[in-house]
Design an enzyme around this catalytic site. Sequence first.
Site, mmCIF file in Angstrom:
data_model
loop_
_atom_site.group_PDB
_atom_site.id
_atom_site.type_symbol
_atom_site.label_atom_id
_atom_site.label_comp_id
_atom_site.label_asym_id
_atom_site.label_seq_id
_atom_site.Cartn_x
_atom_site.Cartn_y
_atom_site.Cartn_z
ATOM 1 N N TYR A 67 -49.445 -103.161 45.386
ATOM 2 C CA TYR A 67 -48.782 -103.295 46.681
ATOM 3 C C TYR A 67 -49.025 -104.685 47.265
ATOM 4 O O TYR A 67 -50.041 -105.309 47.004
ATOM 5 C CB TYR A 67 -49.196 -102.185 47.649
ATOM 6 C CG TYR A 67 -50.655 -102.113 48.012
ATOM 7 C CD1 TYR A 67 -51.195 -102.903 49.025
ATOM 8 C CD2 TYR A 67 -51.494 -101.214 47.366
ATOM 9 C CE1 TYR A 67 -52.532 -102.798 49.382
ATOM 10 C CE2 TYR A 67 -52.839 -101.111 47.708
ATOM 11 C CZ TYR A 67 -53.352 -101.906 48.713
ATOM 12 O OH TYR A 67 -54.669 -101.812 49.045
ATOM 13 N N HIS A 126 -55.228 -99.968 42.084
ATOM 14 C CA HIS A 126 -56.646 -99.623 42.207
ATOM 15 C C HIS A 126 -56.808 -98.272 42.872
ATOM 16 O O HIS A 126 -55.924 -97.810 43.605
ATOM 17 C CB HIS A 126 -57.403 -100.683 43.023
ATOM 18 C CG HIS A 126 -56.871 -100.853 44.413
ATOM 19 N ND1 HIS A 126 -55.806 -101.679 44.699
ATOM 20 C CD2 HIS A 126 -57.220 -100.277 45.590
ATOM 21 C CE1 HIS A 126 -55.541 -101.615 45.993
ATOM 22 N NE2 HIS A 126 -56.377 -100.765 46.558
ATOM 23 N N HIS A 131 -59.660 -96.452 45.340
ATOM 24 C CA HIS A 131 -60.879 -96.648 46.133
ATOM 25 C C HIS A 131 -61.870 -95.526 45.838
ATOM 26 O O HIS A 131 -61.479 -94.353 45.789
ATOM 27 C CB HIS A 131 -60.539 -96.620 47.627
ATOM 28 C CG HIS A 131 -59.667 -97.760 48.077
ATOM 29 N ND1 HIS A 131 -60.174 -98.923 48.591
ATOM 30 C CD2 HIS A 131 -58.320 -97.909 48.089
ATOM 31 C CE1 HIS A 131 -59.177 -99.738 48.916
ATOM 32 N NE2 HIS A 131 -58.037 -99.151 48.612
ATOM 33 N N TYR A 156 -49.328 -96.313 50.853
ATOM 34 C CA TYR A 156 -50.351 -95.377 51.326
ATOM 35 C C TYR A 156 -49.757 -94.394 52.319
ATOM 36 O O TYR A 156 -48.894 -94.770 53.128
ATOM 37 C CB TYR A 156 -51.484 -96.122 52.030
ATOM 38 C CG TYR A 156 -52.470 -96.771 51.095
ATOM 39 C CD1 TYR A 156 -53.565 -96.052 50.629
ATOM 40 C CD2 TYR A 156 -52.319 -98.085 50.682
ATOM 41 C CE1 TYR A 156 -54.489 -96.638 49.773
ATOM 42 C CE2 TYR A 156 -53.225 -98.679 49.828
ATOM 43 C CZ TYR A 156 -54.311 -97.956 49.376
ATOM 44 O OH TYR A 156 -55.210 -98.536 48.530
HETATM 45 FE FE LIG Z 1 -56.164 -100.209 48.573
#
Ligand SMILES: [Fe+2]
Lengths: 163, 221
Positions: free
Chosen positions: B134, B147, B149, B95
């Site tokens: 992850y 995924h 969000h 991220y």
């Molecule tokens: Fe996530």
Amino acid sequence: MPATPSQTVGPFFAHALPYEHDWELVPERHPEAITLTGRVWDGAGEPVPDALLELWLGRTGDRGALRRGDGGVSGFGRCATDPDGRYRFRTIRPSGPYLSLQIFARGLLRSVLTRVYLEDLPDPLLDGLDPARRATLLATGKGDTYEFDVRLQGEGETVFLDF
Amino acid sequence: MTHPPYLYPGYQSTVLRAPSRPPVAFKADPDAIELSSPVFGHDEVGSLDADLTRQHAGEPIGERIIVTGRILDDGGRPVRGTLVEVWQANSAGRYAHAGDQHPAPLDPNFTGAGRCLTDDEGRYRFVTIKPGAYPWRNHPNAWRPAHIHFSVFGTAFTQRLVTQMYFPGDPLMPFDPIMQSIPDEAARQRLVSSYAHDVTQPEWALGYTFDVVLGRTPMES
Ligand SMILES: [Fe+2]
């Protein structure tokens, strides 16, 4: 049709969900501005530094909910808690007795929804709660600043709502 | 039971954050502000906000994908003009967030955040890259399945939904306590997108579809 299940907002939303002036429902010099602030706590009494709170006044207003413009008031705001678990909104008093507050966080598989009452008056929701639980929905005010803590779990646990 | 319970000890972070008391069932009067939702204007969302591959000078690394679908109410009616926000890891599973310690590379051409408003059919559409799996520290050898969000508003603040979209055939799904916190298998499957060959664009991007059905508003129930 069957509904889509909820999942946690997770820990990594800070690059996506906060936006410029998100916590400012009214501009700084709004004559009726008040501050609503408080902290979010977990069941061990530790602050929750990665919660996201959303405040809703019930009307969208003319300031823009996402891209703040020149208007006077937006009915929607968003604030991520700081390392001390603190959030802050600059808003106006709602037209009714309460504001709607929704909380998302890592570890919350579903959001929780509550109400922030700025005054302790007879009310269909408040009157159905015992005094200790009622108190969890009452902001404490000093002048233009109101404090409202959210306790997710345990002693003094905030009343959350299911409509 | 559609939604996960608040307390699901397999997902450790729920243990001290799940409310211990059930939410108070409350029959809202018709004026209750929770029965309305903010309205977002088209001028508040940029035209490039829905293309996560064009937010930087260069192209992000990874498998380019199109993710599209409809936001519907429980009667199957489209929810028009509602805000859909997405965020995700990059193709390496990292991220663009200061707190992410996964030793995988950041991609200077990918932030992983997008938003759009649904059209008159309730449809949204994002162009992005497929996120990587992850690791996380919930339990030994814990890995999140790939995924995206999702955050959706709807027409009532009570309908507000934050969820995650998964990819078909991901072998990590059975091991993931966040997904498995949903008690009902059919409900879990509603979070798995579908590969859609008619959305796939030749020589350019694979297509996935993912519809979101919001819960009833209290006035309907
Ligand atoms: Fe996530």
